[in-house]
Design an enzyme around this catalytic site. Structure first.
Site, mmCIF file in Angstrom:
data_model
loop_
_atom_site.group_PDB
_atom_site.id
_atom_site.type_symbol
_atom_site.label_atom_id
_atom_site.label_comp_id
_atom_site.label_asym_id
_atom_site.label_seq_id
_atom_site.Cartn_x
_atom_site.Cartn_y
_atom_site.Cartn_z
ATOM 1 C CG ASN A 124 -158.371 92.542 18.638
ATOM 2 O OD1 ASN A 124 -158.836 91.668 17.827
ATOM 3 N ND2 ASN A 124 -156.558 93.027 17.916
ATOM 4 C CB THR A 184 -162.721 97.470 12.514
ATOM 5 O OG1 THR A 184 -162.005 96.590 11.310
ATOM 6 C CG2 THR A 184 -163.201 96.857 13.535
ATOM 7 C CG ASP A 230 -143.496 95.019 17.569
ATOM 8 O OD1 ASP A 230 -143.851 94.320 16.197
ATOM 9 O OD2 ASP A 230 -142.121 95.139 16.121
ATOM 10 C CE LYS A 240 -156.048 86.540 11.189
ATOM 11 N NZ LYS A 240 -155.921 86.428 13.375
ATOM 12 C CE1 TYR A 265 -156.544 88.438 7.953
ATOM 13 C CE2 TYR A 265 -158.210 88.425 6.736
ATOM 14 C CZ TYR A 265 -158.285 88.100 8.148
ATOM 15 O OH TYR A 265 -159.331 88.856 9.135
#
Length: 240
Positions: free
Chosen positions: A86, A198, A59, A167, A163
């Site tokens: 990832n 995905t 985790d 990044k 988000y």
């Protein structure tokens, strides 16, 4: 046999990356928060003929879990050649800057920014034992500050302030980490797999997962004259 540890590797791009690395002869460690899904991913690889895979419970938002994962990997291999961060979350959209809840921003940063740093710091000792250590931090085109200022960019209408910003921060950390390790054999890069189909994006992506993983694998397996401290996608270097 070289080894690779991939976080969030029980499905999607992470799993495909593991499969492609296994095909190249790497022993892959599948990092997964859920034991059942992690074991299923390993079983799927073995059904495809890849016995060079194992599951590691992880985790990424728990430092205790990260430490336990490192201890487990350390008990299985004397060194780690590749670390691929990832695991990540989008936080859900929209994320307009004036409306995004601060708790959502904190949650996204916890997984996408703070977690990779903690994983790297915990696994750096194992990586240093490799002759050709590689670190790939999986990022996104939505992290490019330059792209966000270009009205002609195909994703200009997207404004993912949690988000994208998480990044962007990961990209910056990658540059600084590469600079600290510049006089070593490390290659440290951030890689964008592209808008891949995905579960992460409810299968709205346009690229097959095999294509998305190829760029990650490319920079996870760089030779000694490969780049470090850069931002890449499948086509080449990306603007910050």
């Amino acid at each position: 046999m070289k080894s690779a540890f991939i976080t969030g590797a029980n499905r999607g791009i992470g799993f495909e990356t593991a499969k492609q690395l296994a095909a190249l002869g790497y022993f892959v460690y599948i990092g997964s928060r859920e034991k059942t899904k992690g074991l299923e991913a390993v079983a799927e690889l073995k059904a495809l003929g890849f016995s060079n895979a194992d599951y590691i419970e992880l985790d990424v938002t728990s430092i205790a879990s990260i430490k336990a994962a490192r201890q487990t990997v350390e008990g299985k291999t004397p060194q780690l050649d590749v670390l691929i961060n990832n695991a990540g979350i989008s936080g859900g959209f929209p994320q307009q800057p004036l409306a995004v809840p601060i708790e959502k921003v904190k949650t996204v940063f916890e997984t996408n920014f703070f977690a990779p740093i903690q994983v790297i710091q915990e696994f750096i000792g194992l990586l240093k034992k490799s002759n050709e250590p590689r670190i790939v931090n999986v990022t996104t085109e939505l992290s490019s500050i330059t792209k966000h200022q270009d009205p002609s960019w195909e994703f200009y209408g997207y404004n993912p302030s949690a988000y994208g910003a998480s990044k962007s921060a990961l990209n910056a950390y990658t540059v600084m980490l590469a600079k600290e390790l510049k006089d070593t054999n490390f290659k440290v890069n951030c890689v964008c797999p592209g808008f891949t189909k995905t579960a992460f994006n409810n299968y709205m992506g346009v690229r097959p997962v095999e294509q998305g993983a190829r760029a990650i694998v490319k920079y996870a397996t760089l030779n000694s004259d490969g780049a470090t401290g850069k931002f890449f996608n499948e086509e080449g270097e990306m603007p910050w």
